[in-house]
Write an enzyme that holds these catalytic residues in place. Structure first.
Site, PDB file in Angstrom:
ATOM      1  N   HIS A 178      -3.130   7.133   3.355  1.00 18.86           N
ATOM      2  CA  HIS A 178      -3.616   5.848   2.832  1.00 18.86           C
ATOM      3  C   HIS A 178      -4.956   5.552   3.503  1.00 18.86           C
ATOM      4  O   HIS A 178      -5.099   5.686   4.720  1.00 18.86           O
ATOM      5  CB  HIS A 178      -2.584   4.766   3.139  1.00 18.86           C
ATOM      6  N   ASN A 232     -10.169  -0.075   1.444  1.00 18.33           N
ATOM      7  CA  ASN A 232      -8.725   0.022   1.242  1.00 18.33           C
ATOM      8  C   ASN A 232      -8.391  -0.483  -0.162  1.00 18.33           C
ATOM      9  O   ASN A 232      -8.451  -1.686  -0.422  1.00 18.33           O
ATOM     10  CB  ASN A 232      -8.024  -0.822   2.315  1.00 18.33           C
ATOM     11  N   CYS A 274       0.817  -1.234   0.000  1.00 19.08           N
ATOM     12  CA  CYS A 274       0.000   0.000   0.000  1.00 19.08           C
ATOM     13  C   CYS A 274       0.839   1.267   0.000  1.00 19.08           C
ATOM     14  O   CYS A 274       0.312   2.353  -0.241  1.00 19.08           O
ATOM     15  CB  CYS A 274      -0.964  -0.024   1.179  1.00 19.08           C
TER      16      CYS A 274
HETATM   17  N1  COA Z   1     -17.270  -8.544  12.007  1.00 18.76           N
HETATM   18  C1  COA Z   1     -17.510  -8.811  13.313  1.00 18.76           C
HETATM   19  N2  COA Z   1     -16.563  -9.186  14.165  1.00 18.76           N
HETATM   20  C2  COA Z   1     -15.307  -9.286  13.714  1.00 18.76           C
HETATM   21  C3  COA Z   1     -14.993  -9.012  12.358  1.00 18.76           C
HETATM   22  C4  COA Z   1     -16.038  -8.659  11.505  1.00 18.76           C
HETATM   23  N3  COA Z   1     -15.824  -8.387  10.204  1.00 18.76           N
HETATM   24  N4  COA Z   1     -13.662  -9.178  12.195  1.00 18.76           N
HETATM   25  C5  COA Z   1     -13.171  -9.539  13.383  1.00 18.76           C
HETATM   26  N5  COA Z   1     -14.149  -9.598  14.290  1.00 18.76           N
HETATM   27  C6  COA Z   1     -14.044  -9.945  15.693  1.00 18.76           C
HETATM   28  C7  COA Z   1     -12.763 -10.671  16.008  1.00 18.76           C
HETATM   29  O1  COA Z   1     -12.906 -12.047  15.753  1.00 18.76           O
HETATM   30  C8  COA Z   1     -12.577 -10.344  17.464  1.00 18.76           C
HETATM   31  O2  COA Z   1     -13.317 -11.237  18.227  1.00 18.76           O
HETATM   32  P1  COA Z   1     -12.638 -11.937  19.505  1.00 18.76           P
HETATM   33  O3  COA Z   1     -12.289 -10.786  20.413  1.00 18.76           O
HETATM   34  O4  COA Z   1     -13.718 -12.809  19.988  1.00 18.76           O
HETATM   35  O5  COA Z   1     -11.427 -12.647  18.959  1.00 18.76           O
HETATM   36  C9  COA Z   1     -13.189  -8.968  17.627  1.00 18.76           C
HETATM   37  O6  COA Z   1     -14.013  -8.770  16.486  1.00 18.76           O
HETATM   38  C10 COA Z   1     -12.168  -7.857  17.712  1.00 18.76           C
HETATM   39  O7  COA Z   1     -11.213  -8.091  16.720  1.00 18.76           O
HETATM   40  P2  COA Z   1      -9.966  -7.159  16.556  1.00 18.76           P
HETATM   41  O8  COA Z   1      -9.066  -7.741  15.515  1.00 18.76           O
HETATM   42  O9  COA Z   1      -9.362  -6.767  17.848  1.00 18.76           O
HETATM   43  O10 COA Z   1     -10.686  -5.863  15.978  1.00 18.76           O
HETATM   44  P3  COA Z   1     -10.041  -4.485  15.672  1.00 18.76           P
HETATM   45  O11 COA Z   1     -10.706  -3.440  16.467  1.00 18.76           O
HETATM   46  O12 COA Z   1      -8.535  -4.545  15.730  1.00 18.76           O
HETATM   47  O13 COA Z   1     -10.463  -4.255  14.171  1.00 18.76           O
HETATM   48  C11 COA Z   1      -9.470  -4.420  11.987  1.00 18.76           C
HETATM   49  C12 COA Z   1     -10.055  -5.180  13.200  1.00 18.76           C
HETATM   50  C13 COA Z   1      -9.015  -5.451  10.964  1.00 18.76           C
HETATM   51  C14 COA Z   1     -10.562  -3.543  11.402  1.00 18.76           C
HETATM   52  C15 COA Z   1      -8.283  -3.546  12.486  1.00 18.76           C
HETATM   53  O14 COA Z   1      -7.433  -4.307  13.278  1.00 18.76           O
HETATM   54  C16 COA Z   1      -7.486  -2.951  11.352  1.00 18.76           C
HETATM   55  O15 COA Z   1      -7.986  -2.151  10.574  1.00 18.76           O
HETATM   56  N6  COA Z   1      -6.197  -3.295  11.278  1.00 18.76           N
HETATM   57  C17 COA Z   1      -5.349  -2.772  10.229  1.00 18.76           C
HETATM   58  C18 COA Z   1      -5.587  -3.550   8.987  1.00 18.76           C
HETATM   59  C19 COA Z   1      -5.074  -2.855   7.757  1.00 18.76           C
HETATM   60  O16 COA Z   1      -5.097  -1.658   7.664  1.00 18.76           O
HETATM   61  N7  COA Z   1      -4.610  -3.655   6.799  1.00 18.76           N
HETATM   62  C20 COA Z   1      -4.138  -3.163   5.564  1.00 18.76           C
HETATM   63  C21 COA Z   1      -2.839  -2.546   5.711  1.00 18.76           C
HETATM   64  S1  COA Z   1      -2.397  -1.685   4.251  1.00 18.76           S
END
Ligand code: COA
Length: 367
Positions: free
Chosen positions: A253, A283, A113
C-alpha cells in the site's frame, strides 16, 4: 478444483495534479518536509464531474479490454472504496450500470486502504468454490472530497484514482494463492471520518466542526503500519507454502515511503524488490495497489509467472496480504470493443429508466 487468475487490469487517475509546491500555498508546510516525512511529491485530484464511480468505470473498461471479457460475462462486481458516491446505493451498482453488466451482482466493500486485498480475496474465494466464473474487483477513491484542505496533518497525504482487476476461473494452477485478512477495531478512532454516518448524522454543527473530513492520529497509524506490513507478508507466504526468496515483487500500500522502508528492513529485503510509485500519486487508499501493479505490468517489471505479495493496512484498523502468481490474459487474441459496449450500456440504462418511469405512470393512474 478451480483457481482464480488475474487476467485483466486497468487504472485511471484524474488529469489535475496537485504538487507539494501547490500545497505550500494552501497550508504551512514545505516540499522538503513532505518529501522527507512521506516520500510524496504530487497527487492527482478529481475535477468537477469526476467521482469514485467515474474513475472506477474508466479503470474497469481498461481491465475488461485487457482480459477480453465482455461486461455481460461478469458474475459479480466488488468495489472497495473509502470514498463511496453515497452511503447507499453502492458505488459498485453505479459502475455495474455504466458497464451494462446485466448479469452481475454488485456491492461495495469497506475495509479502508486494505479494501482491495480483502475484495480480491473474496472474489478469489467465490471463484475457487466454483460458485462464480468471472469477477471484477475495483478500488476507486476520491479522498480529496473527504480531505480538510486546511489540515496539514492529512491534506499532504491523499490522492484520487482507481484501479481494477478482472479475475477468471481456470483449472490451471496459479492466480491468487493465499491471503490473510485482519482487523483490530479497538483502533477505530485513529483514522476516521467521524460524522455523516448513523452514529453521528451530519448537522450544521458537525459540518462547522469539520467532522465530515478525515481525522487521523498520524504517529499512531504509522506505528501500527510498521508493525503489521512485514508480519502480514510472512503469514500470507506461510499460508501459500512459498518462501520469500521465490517472490519477485512486493507491492505495498502506497501510504508513506518510510513505512515501506520499515517493511523492507523487517523482511530483510532490498527496496528494489518493492514496487513504489507513491511520489506521483500519494495515498490513493484502495486504488494504490492496483495503480502500482498496473504501472509495473505496463513497464515490464511484472511478468507472467512472477510471484507477488500485495500487502496493505488501513483504517478500521485493518490489514492484510495476498500472494498471487501473475497470469495475464487467458487469450491475447480475444478483443472486445469498449466503445460499442459503452454505447450499449448507455442505451440499456436509458430504456430501463424510461420503462420504470412509464410503469410508475401506469401504476399512478390505477391507484
Ligand atoms: N508540514 C510541516 N509540518 C508538519 C506537517 C506538514 N504537512 N504535518 C505535521 N507537521 C508537524 C507536526 O505538527 C509536528 O510538529 P510538533 O512536533 O510541533 O507537534 C511535526 O511536524 C512532526 O509531526 P509528526 O506527526 O511526528 O510527523 P511524522 O514524522 O509522524 O509524519 C505523517 C507525519 C502523517 C507523515 C506520518 O505520521 C504518517 O505517514 N503516518 C501514517 C499516516 C497514514 O499512512 N495514514 C493512512 C493510513 S492508510
Amino acid at each position: 478444483m478451480y483457481y482464480a487468475h488475474i487476467t485483466g487490469w486497468g487504472c485511471a487517475v484524474p488529469e489535475k495534479v496537485l504538487t507539494n509546491a501547490d500545497l505550500e500555498k494552501m497550508v504551512e508546510t514545505s516540499d522538503a518536509w513532505i518529501v522527507e516525512r512521506s516520500g510524496i511529491r504530487e497527487r492527482h485530484i478529481a475535477g468537477e464531474g469526476e467521482s469514485s464511480a467515474t474513475l472506477g468505470v474508466q479503470a474497469a473498461w481498461k481491465a475488461l479490454e485487457v482480459a477480453g471479457v465482455r461486461p455481460s460475462e461478469l458474475d459479480l462486481i466488488i468495489c472497495a472504496t473509502s470514498s463511496p458516491e453515497h452511503i447507499f446505493p453502492a458505488t459498485a451498482c453505479i459502475i455495474q450500470d455504466k458497464l451494462g453488466a446485466a448479469r452481475a451482482g454488485a456491492f461495495d466493500l469497506s475495509a479502508a486502504c486494505s479494501g482491495f486485498i480483502f475484495a480480491l480475496q473474496m472474489a478469489a474465494q467465490a471463484i475457487r468454490s466454483g460458485a462464480l466464473k468471472t469477477v471484477l474487483v475495483v478500488g476507486a477513491e476520491t479522498l480529496s472530497r473527504l480531505t480538510n484542505w486546511s489540515d496539514r496533518n492529512t491534506c499532504i497525504l491523499f490522492g484520487d484514482g482507481a484501479g481494477a482487476f478482472v479475475l477468471q476461473a481456470s483449472r490451471q494452477p496459479g492466480g491468487v494463492l493465499s491471503a490473510v485478512m485482519r482487523a483490530d477495531g479497538s483502533g477505530a478512532s485513529l483514522l476516521s471520518v467521524p460524522a455523516g454516518g448513523s452514529r453521528q448524522p451530519a448537522t450544521e454543527e458537525t459540518v462547522k466542526a469539520g467532522m465530515h473530513f478525515i481525522h487521523m492520529d498520524g504517529r499512531e497509524v504509522f506505528r501500527f503500519a510498521t508493525r503489521v506490513m512485514g508480519s502480514a507478508t510472512q503469514e500470507a507466504l506461510a499460508a501459500a507454502g512459498i518462501d520469500l526468496a521465490e517472490v519477485r515483487w512486493i507491492v505495498p500500500h502506497q501510504a508513506n515511503a518510510r513505512i515501506i522502508e520499515a517493511a523492507a528492513r523487517f523482511l530483510k529485503l532490498p527496496l528494489d524488490r518493492f514496487v513504489v510509485n507513491l511520489e506521483r500519486y500519494g495515498n490513493t487508499s484502495t486504488a494504490s495497489i492496483p495503480l502500482a501493479v498496473c504501472e509495473a505490468v505496463e513497464d515490464g517489471r511484472i511478468q507472467p509467472g512472477d510471484r507477488l505479495v500485495l500487502v496493505a493496512f488501513g483504517a478500521g484498523l485493518t490489514w492484510g496480504a495476498l500472494v498471487a502468481e501473475w497470469s495475464g490474459p487467458f487469450s491475447a487474441e480475444r478483443r472486445i470493443r469498449p466503445g460499442l459496449y459503452r454505447l450499449w450500456a448507455g442505451i440499456r440504462s436509458f430504456f430501463r429508466r424510461l420503462s420504470r418511469f412509464l410503469e410508475s405512470l401506469v401504476w399512478g393512474r390505477k391507484a
